[in-house]
Design a protein around this motif. Structure first.
Motif, mmCIF file in Angstrom:
data_model
loop_
_atom_site.group_PDB
_atom_site.id
_atom_site.type_symbol
_atom_site.label_atom_id
_atom_site.label_comp_id
_atom_site.label_asym_id
_atom_site.label_seq_id
_atom_site.Cartn_x
_atom_site.Cartn_y
_atom_site.Cartn_z
ATOM 1 N N PRO A 232 0.828 -1.214 0.000
ATOM 2 C CA PRO A 232 0.000 0.000 0.000
ATOM 3 C C PRO A 232 0.858 1.258 0.000
ATOM 4 N N PRO A 233 0.261 2.401 -0.306
ATOM 5 C CA PRO A 233 0.996 3.671 -0.192
ATOM 6 C C PRO A 233 1.379 3.923 1.265
ATOM 7 N N GLY A 234 2.316 4.830 1.459
ATOM 8 C CA GLY A 234 2.678 5.198 2.815
ATOM 9 C C GLY A 234 1.499 5.806 3.561
ATOM 10 N N GLN A 235 1.407 5.534 4.852
ATOM 11 C CA GLN A 235 0.257 6.012 5.608
ATOM 12 C C GLN A 235 0.534 7.346 6.292
ATOM 13 N N LEU A 236 -0.544 8.095 6.524
ATOM 14 C CA LEU A 236 -0.502 9.303 7.337
ATOM 15 C C LEU A 236 -1.268 9.044 8.621
ATOM 16 N N VAL A 237 -0.819 9.669 9.701
ATOM 17 C CA VAL A 237 -1.358 9.397 11.035
ATOM 18 C C VAL A 237 -1.967 10.655 11.632
ATOM 19 N N LEU A 238 -2.998 10.457 12.404
ATOM 20 C CA LEU A 238 -3.643 11.532 13.174
ATOM 21 C C LEU A 238 -3.636 11.137 14.646
ATOM 22 N N LEU A 292 -5.940 8.760 21.015
ATOM 23 C CA LEU A 292 -6.362 7.912 19.907
ATOM 24 C C LEU A 292 -5.499 8.219 18.691
ATOM 25 N N LEU A 293 -4.966 7.174 18.076
ATOM 26 C CA LEU A 293 -4.152 7.307 16.883
ATOM 27 C C LEU A 293 -4.857 6.617 15.726
ATOM 28 N N ALA A 294 -5.051 7.325 14.639
ATOM 29 C CA ALA A 294 -5.691 6.763 13.447
ATOM 30 C C ALA A 294 -4.764 6.979 12.268
ATOM 31 N N ALA A 295 -4.731 5.996 11.356
ATOM 32 C CA ALA A 295 -3.882 6.113 10.172
ATOM 33 C C ALA A 295 -4.632 5.622 8.946
ATOM 34 N N PHE A 296 -4.274 6.176 7.793
ATOM 35 C CA PHE A 296 -4.850 5.741 6.515
ATOM 36 C C PHE A 296 -3.732 5.579 5.501
ATOM 37 N N PRO A 301 -4.938 10.052 1.835
ATOM 38 C CA PRO A 301 -5.036 9.905 3.290
ATOM 39 C C PRO A 301 -5.354 11.199 4.012
ATOM 40 N N ALA A 302 -4.947 12.333 3.466
ATOM 41 C CA ALA A 302 -5.226 13.609 4.133
ATOM 42 C C ALA A 302 -6.723 13.851 4.239
ATOM 43 N N ALA A 303 -7.455 13.522 3.183
ATOM 44 C CA ALA A 303 -8.914 13.693 3.212
ATOM 45 C C ALA A 303 -9.546 12.757 4.225
ATOM 46 N N ASP A 304 -9.044 11.531 4.299
ATOM 47 C CA ASP A 304 -9.571 10.576 5.276
ATOM 48 C C ASP A 304 -9.294 11.038 6.707
ATOM 49 N N LEU A 305 -8.100 11.579 6.922
ATOM 50 C CA LEU A 305 -7.768 12.076 8.256
ATOM 51 C C LEU A 305 -8.657 13.260 8.626
ATOM 52 N N VAL A 321 -4.500 16.396 15.938
ATOM 53 C CA VAL A 321 -3.256 16.754 15.253
ATOM 54 C C VAL A 321 -3.027 15.782 14.102
ATOM 55 N N PRO A 322 -3.304 16.196 12.859
ATOM 56 C CA PRO A 322 -3.007 15.330 11.713
ATOM 57 C C PRO A 322 -1.576 15.547 11.224
ATOM 58 N N ALA A 323 -0.914 14.457 10.882
ATOM 59 C CA ALA A 323 0.438 14.570 10.341
ATOM 60 C C ALA A 323 0.379 15.031 8.890
ATOM 61 N N GLU A 324 1.409 15.734 8.477
ATOM 62 C CA GLU A 324 1.474 16.207 7.096
ATOM 63 C C GLU A 324 2.363 15.343 6.219
ATOM 64 N N ASP A 325 3.226 14.535 6.828
ATOM 65 C CA ASP A 325 4.117 13.695 6.033
ATOM 66 C C ASP A 325 4.505 12.458 6.844
ATOM 67 N N ALA A 326 5.333 11.599 6.235
ATOM 68 C CA ALA A 326 5.728 10.341 6.870
ATOM 69 C C ALA A 326 6.525 10.572 8.149
ATOM 70 N N ALA A 327 7.369 11.595 8.161
ATOM 71 C CA ALA A 327 8.190 11.857 9.341
ATOM 72 C C ALA A 327 7.317 12.234 10.533
ATOM 73 N N GLU A 328 6.334 13.107 10.312
ATOM 74 C CA GLU A 328 5.419 13.479 11.390
ATOM 75 C C GLU A 328 4.581 12.283 11.827
ATOM 76 N N SER A 329 4.198 11.457 10.875
ATOM 77 C CA SER A 329 3.423 10.258 11.205
ATOM 78 C C SER A 329 4.214 9.346 12.127
ATOM 79 N N GLU A 330 5.474 9.154 11.806
ATOM 80 C CA GLU A 330 6.322 8.285 12.624
ATOM 81 C C GLU A 330 6.486 8.861 14.026
ATOM 82 N N LEU A 331 6.582 10.159 14.121
ATOM 83 C CA LEU A 331 6.717 10.798 15.428
ATOM 84 C C LEU A 331 5.467 10.572 16.267
ATOM 85 N N LEU A 332 4.290 10.661 15.643
ATOM 86 C CA LEU A 332 3.051 10.449 16.379
ATOM 87 C C LEU A 332 2.906 8.999 16.837
#
Length: 471
Positions: A232-238, A292-296, A301-305, A321-332
Motif C-alpha cells: 500500500p501507499p505510505g500512511q498518514l497518522v492523526l 487515539l491514533l488513526a492512520a490511513f 489519506p489527508a482527506a480521510d484524516l 493533530v493530523p500529520a502532514e508527512d511520513a516523518a510526522e506520522s512516525e513521530l506520532l
C-alpha cells in the motif's frame, strides 16, 4: 486421558536422557542437539508471567523437514513429549518446556523458499522472521500484512501457532487470513500437506485453519504458503486527545460506523500516556485521559484524516493533530510503540493481558479495568487495537513482592471475567498456552472443550505434542 499417559511415563522415570540423545543423534548432526543444562535451561520458557516451565531433556534445532520427522518418530517410539518453539516472544506460556521434554526449536529453518508476484504468495519455512519476510516481499512491490509488535524478532511459525495479530488488523486482518496452505509433520512423523496455492479452494475440511492457533498441539508446521497483497501507499497518522476514555471510545464507534477503513486505530489510556511521558518526556499534555491514533494508507489519506478528525471533535476531542508527512506520522506513532516498555519501567515487571471485546463495549472494558486497578491498588495501563476491540491491559507490579504479585494475578483473572461478561473473548492474538487454560474452558463450555479434546486425540493419540497447553 492424554495427560495421564504422559504422566505414566514420568512415573516410570520416562526415558533416560542418554538413550534419547543417542536415538536423536542417529538422524541429526551433533550441532543440532543441545544437552548442556545451562543451555537447555535458556529454552525453558517464553515471555509470559505466572506460567510454570519444566526442564527440557534436550533441545533440538533441525534444519530440514526430514530432521523434524526423525525427531517426531523418536519421540513417538520413546513416548517423550515434544514442545515446539519459535523465537519465544509469546505471552501465554505456549512455548514453555515440560520436564523431560524435547524442545524442538525451529529457528534454524529460516529460508524464504519462493516469492511469486503473479500468484501473490510466499512459501516459507517456520523460522523466517516476520520482518525479514516483509522486507523480502517488499522488493517485489508486495506486503505480508500481519505485523505483531515483536515483528522484528518473532517467527512465522510462532505467528501461525498463536494466530498472531498486530497493529494493522483493523484493515488487513490477522495471520489466519493469510495462511493458504501448510506442510505439517504429525506426532508419528508422517508429513501432511493442507490447503492450496490458489486464490480459492474449498476441497474438504479446512485443516489449514485448524492448525493456525493450535499452539503446536496438533503437529509441527515445517512450511507455509502465505497470501500477499500489493504494497500500500505510505500512511498518514492523526493523533486525537480526549478528556475521558469514554469519549475516545465514542470516537472509535463513530469512525467505524461511518464506514471508514483506517489502516491503524490505536488507543492509549491515561496511565499509559503518563508512563510514556515519564520515560521519554514526549510532552503529551498531563490532562490527556486517552490518546487515539488513526492512520490511513489510501490514495488520499489527508482527506480521510480530515473526516476522522471531525468525528473525533464531535466525540469531544480536546485536540486533533493530523500529520502532514511520513516523518510526522512516525513521530506520532512513537508514543504507541514505546507504551509497553514505558509501562514495564513503572514497576519492573508487567503482565500483559489480551482481551478482545465488541467495539461497542470497549469503553466499558476500559472503565472496568480502571476500577479493578483501584480495587487492587495496582497500576494497570491499557493499550488497545481499538479498531477491532482487542485490548492489552498491562498490569505493573513488583515481582519480588509476593503480596503485590498475588494482587496482580487476581486482577488478571478479574479482567478476564470482565471481558467475557462484555461478550468478548479471553484472547484476540496472544493465544491460550498455560496462562489461560482455565479461562478457555469457561469461554467454550464443557461441550466445546470435549470436542477440542477429541480433535487433539485424533492428531496426537499419545498426547506428546506440547502437553499441558490449551486444556
Amino acid at each position: 486421558m492424554i495427560m495421564s499417559r504422559i504422566e505414566a511415563r514420568r512415573d516410570e522415570d520416562t526415558v533416560a536422557a542418554g538413550p534419547l540423545v543417542d536415538r536423536l543423534l542417529g538422524g541429526l548432526p551433533p550441532e543440532a542437539v543441545l544437552t548442556d543444562p545451562d543451555v537447555t535451561a535458556s529454552y525453558a520458557n517464553d515471555m509470559a508471567s505466572f506460567c510454570p516451565a519444566g526442564s527440557p531433556a534436550v533441545v533440538v534445532l533441525p534444519r530440514t523437514v526430514e530432521q523434524v520427522q526423525h525427531v517426531m518418530r523418536t519421540a513417538t517410539e520413546l513416548r517423550v513429549p515434544v514442545v515446539p518453539q519459535g523465537a519465544r516472544t509469546g505471552l501465554s506460556g505456549a512455548a514453555n518446556a515440560t520436564d523431560g521434554c524435547v524442545v524442538l526449536s525451529l529457528t534454524k529453518m529460516d529460508r524464504i523458499l519462493e516469492v511469486d508476484p503473479v500468484d501473490r504468495i510466499a512459501v516459507v519455512e517456520p523460522g523466517v522472521v516476520n520482518a525479514t519476510l516483509s522486507r523480502a516481499v517488499g522488493e517485489h512491490g508486495l506486503c505480508y500484512p500481519p505485523d505483531p509488535s515483536s515483528w522484528e524478532t518473532c517467527t512465522i511459525g510462532g505467528n501461525i501457532g498463536t494466530a498472531s495479530g498486530g497493529l494493522c488488523c483493523v484493515k488487513y486482518g490477522v495471520t489466519a487470513e493469510y495462511v493458504l496452505g501448510l506442510d505439517v509433520v504429525l506426532a508419528d512423523g508422517r508429513l501432511m500437506s493442507t490447503g492450496r496455492r490458489t486464490a480459492k479452494g474449498v476441497a474438504g475440511y479446512d485443516l489449514t485453519r485448524l492448525f493456525v492457533g493450535s499452539e503446536g498441539s496438533l503437529g509441527i508446521v515445517v512450511r507455509a504458503v502465505l497470501a500477499l497483497r500489493p504494497k500500500p501507499p505510505g500512511q498518514l497518522v492523526l493523533a486525537a486527545e480526549f478528556s475521558s476514555g469514554a469519549a475516545a471510545c465514542d470516537a472509535v464507534c463513530r469512525i467505524m460506523a461511518g464506514g471508514h477503513v483506517p489502516s491503524l486505530l490505536e488507543l492509549m489510556d491515561r496511565t499509559t500516556v503518563k508512563a510514556v511521558n515519564d520515560m521519554a518526556r514526549m510532552g503529551l499534555p498531563e490532562s490527556t485521559e486517552a490518546l487515539l491514533l488513526a492512520a490511513f494508507d489510501t490514495t488520499d489519506p489527508a482527506a480521510d484524516l480530515a473526516a476522522v478528525g471531525a468525528l473525533c471533535e464531535a466525540a469531544g476531542a480536546t485536540q486533533v493533530v493530523p500529520a502532514e508527512d511520513a516523518a510526522e506520522s512516525e513521530l506520532l506513532l512513537r508514543a504507541r510503540r514505546m507504551s509497553l516498555v514505558a509501562l514495564e519501567a513503572v514497576k519492573g515487571t508487567t503482565m500483559i493481558d489480551d482481551v478482545c471485546v465488541p467495539r461497542s463495549r470497549l469503553g466499558e472494558l476500559i472503565d472496568g479495568v480502571e476500577r479493578i486497578a483501584g480495587k487492587h491498588r495496582l497500576t494497570i495501563g491499557v493499550v488497545a487495537h481499538a479498531g477491532d476491540g482487542n485490548t492489552h491491559p498491562t498490569v505493573c507490579f513488583d515481582a519480588t513482592d509476593p503480596e503485590e504479585s498475588r494482587r496482580a494475578r487476581e486482577s488478571f483473572d478479574e479482567i478476564m471475567a470482565l471481558g467475557l461478561e462484555l461478550g468478548g473473548t479471553i484472547t484476540g492474538e496472544h493465544g491460550v498456552g498455560v496462562l489461560k487454560k482455565e479461562w478457555l474452558a469457561r469461554e467454550i463450555g464443557p461441550v466445546g472443550l470435549e470436542m477440542q479434546r477429541a480433535v487433539k486425540q485424533v492428531f496426537d493419540p499419545l498426547g506428546i505434542l506440547n502437553p499441558g497447553k490449551l486444556f
